[in-house]
Design a protein around this motif. Structure first.
Motif, short mmCIF file in Angstrom:
data_model
loop_
_atom_site.label_atom_id
_atom_site.label_comp_id
_atom_site.label_asym_id
_atom_site.label_seq_id
_atom_site.Cartn_x
_atom_site.Cartn_y
_atom_site.Cartn_z
N ILE A 111 -5.13 13.68 2.06
CA ILE A 111 -5.35 12.66 3.09
C ILE A 111 -6.84 12.44 3.32
O ILE A 111 -7.31 11.30 3.42
N TYR A 112 -7.61 13.55 3.38
CA TYR A 112 -9.07 13.43 3.54
C TYR A 112 -9.70 12.70 2.35
O TYR A 112 -10.64 11.91 2.52
N GLN A 114 -8.26 10.36 0.40
CA GLN A 114 -7.96 8.93 0.52
C GLN A 114 -8.78 8.25 1.62
O GLN A 114 -9.22 7.11 1.47
N ARG A 115 -9.00 8.97 2.73
CA ARG A 115 -9.84 8.42 3.79
C ARG A 115 -11.26 8.18 3.29
O ARG A 115 -11.88 7.17 3.63
N ALA A 248 -3.64 8.00 5.80
CA ALA A 248 -5.04 8.06 5.40
C ALA A 248 -5.91 7.05 6.15
O ALA A 248 -7.12 7.24 6.28
#
Length: 486
Positions: A111-112, A114-115, A248
């Motif tokens: 997730i980090y 994609q962010r 994300a």
């Protein structure tokens, strides 16, 4: 009787000392293994990736001195300016992924990642005018017309390269946090070999000139990115990559804040060198000054990229141990990291001094430029030595999420101390390029001292508590967690 008991006590103390020494050696060896497990692929990757920049400079340098100056300005000003922002924004990913891995919040790493892609792509798109309108920008800055035109043409060729760095930077941080970055080392080494072959084929065989050299750079840079995509999407990161998710793009504000702090920290450092190159462009013989300064800067950067590889290990080790909640392990790791890095710095310091008269000829055939590089060799060696210290301290700060403090240190040391000293020595006292480099070194010295003091005074037990609170605040449940609850 007393005499024999004292002998027994001495032997006992000696045995305990030997045992402690053995335990310490074992701990150092174990920590070194952990460091080099991350650092070795990172060093290979960074040296190879930066090597493509240097190889391109070398090919262009043998085509035209004007284009060499143009390439130097784009690479050390425009690219460094934008890269500073992207690297800085991406270093938040390094902090978060490292701490999440230490805390065993594996699914949060994807997730980090994609962010970071989302934030960086928007940021770079906003910054595109720097490349599109490069010629008028450099005309306004007072550069020679011929150099400004060359800058405009080369800038457009750098666009595909810059977009590739968004993915290559963040994926490397994501993989090294979980100690899976050996694949990047292999891809980067292959990239370097492919780049040399393509550069030779396009420039020497097909005689495509500047477009050939820059085309080879673009192709080789995207080779690494596609290889990374294949590795992640192909199932080699099953715990940390759960696929694309709408999560994300939710709750981005805290990540953006940390990214901005990281961006300011790195930018202030990278822009410092870029401004010094710009100052070199106003010297009496601008082409020689820019070429010599950028060659020395690229040599030091190439060597320092080895240290930056260890800096990546510093980020991972500190972040992982903070995520686990072990402050003693953090402090021990910092000591081993610093000792390792300084020894490497001393080795390259000696090499720069021994081969000082020959370095310039690797990049140019022009006698005047090579001599100017030789004149800077002692200062270059000193910069390399200092460069073995401050990146590790910066890596420790990134791993702990202390980017804001480092940003203030960089602002004062580089822009209040280093830059004015360089301008005065270069223009007022007429030391030319040597004066600018002395100013740069002054900034690095004060930054190194300030970072050392900051790390020394840091309360690592307190940083463990802050890390734990941050990870709990930003945690999102995975699909596995939700299935267990149901």
């Amino acid at each position: 009787m007393d005499y024999s008991s004292s002998i027994e006590e001495s032997l006992l103390l000696s045995h305990k000392a030997e045992e402690k020494g053995y335990i310490l050696k074992a701990k150092i060896c174990e920590e070194s293994k952990k460091i080099w497990r991350v650092a070795t692929p990172s060093v290979i990757s960074r040296v190879s990736s930066f090597g493509t920049i240097v190889v391109t400079q070398s090919f262009i340098g043998h085509i035209s001195s004007v284009d060499l100056a143009g390439y130097a300005l784009v690479q050390t000003l425009s690219v460094r300016f934008v890269n500073g922002i992207l690297i800085g924004m991406s270093s938040a990913t390094e902090t978060l992924c490292g701490q999440a891995f230490g805390a065993k919040q594996y699914h949060m790493m994807g997730i980090y990642l994609q962010r970071s892609w989302f934030i960086d792509l928007i940021t770079l798109t906003i910054l595109l005018p720097i490349f599109i309108f490069a010629t008028p920008i450099f005309n306004l800055l007072g550069e020679e017309e011929a150099i400004a035109k060359s800058v405009g043409y080369i800038s457009l060729w750098f666009l595909p390269f810059i977009y590739s760095t968004i993915f290559s930077l963040t994926i490397q941080m994501y993989l090294q946090a979980q100690q899976k970055n050996m694949v990047i080392a292999w891809l980067s080494a292959l990239q370097f070999g492919i780049h040399i072959l393509l550069s030779w084929f396009f420039v020497i065989v097909l005689k495509l000139g500047i477009s050939g050299a820059m085309g080879a750079l673009c192709i080789s840079s995207w080779f690494v990115v596609f290889g990374e995509f294949l590795y992640i999407f192909g199932g080699w990161c099953p715990d940390t990559w759960k696929g694309f998710t709408i999560a994300a793009v939710k709750d981005l504000l805290p990540v953006v804040k940390l990214s901005i702090s990281s961006g300011v920290m790195i930018c202030l450092e990278l822009w410092y060198y870029a401004i010094l190159v710009l100052l070199a462009g106003y010297m009496k013989n601008a082409k020689v000054a820019i070429a010599a300064f950028s060659i020395c800067l690229n040599i030091s950067s190439w060597i320092i990229n080895i240290i930056v590889g260890i800096m990546g290990a510093a980020c991972v080790r500190v972040a992982n141990e903070l995520g686990r909640g072990d402050s003693r392990a953090v402090k021990f790791s910092i000591k081993v990291l610093m000792s390792t890095s300084v020894m490497i710095g001393l080795f390259f310091w000696i090499l720069c001094l021994v081969f000082s008269n020959k370095l310039g000829y690797l990049f140019t055939n022009e006698e005047e430029v090579a001599k100017s590089v030789s004149d800077l060799s002692f200062l270059l060696a000193l910069t390399v030595l200092l460069g073995s210290i401050f990146p590790i301290l910066s890596g420790v700060a990134i791993g702990a999420g202390l980017q804001t403090k480092v940003a203030f240190i960089n602002l004062i040391c580089f822009y209040v101390i280093g830059l004015p000293i360089g301008a005065v020595l270069g223009y007022v006292i007429h030391l030319q390029v040597v004066g600018i480099w002395i100013g740069m070194t002054s900034g690095v010295v004060t930054q190194t001292l300030a970072l050392s003091f900051m790390i020394w005074k840091t309360n690592w037990d307190e940083e463990v508590s802050k890390t734990s609170a941050r990870l709990k605040r930003w945690y999102l449940k995975s699909s596995d967690d939700q299935n267990l609850e149901n």
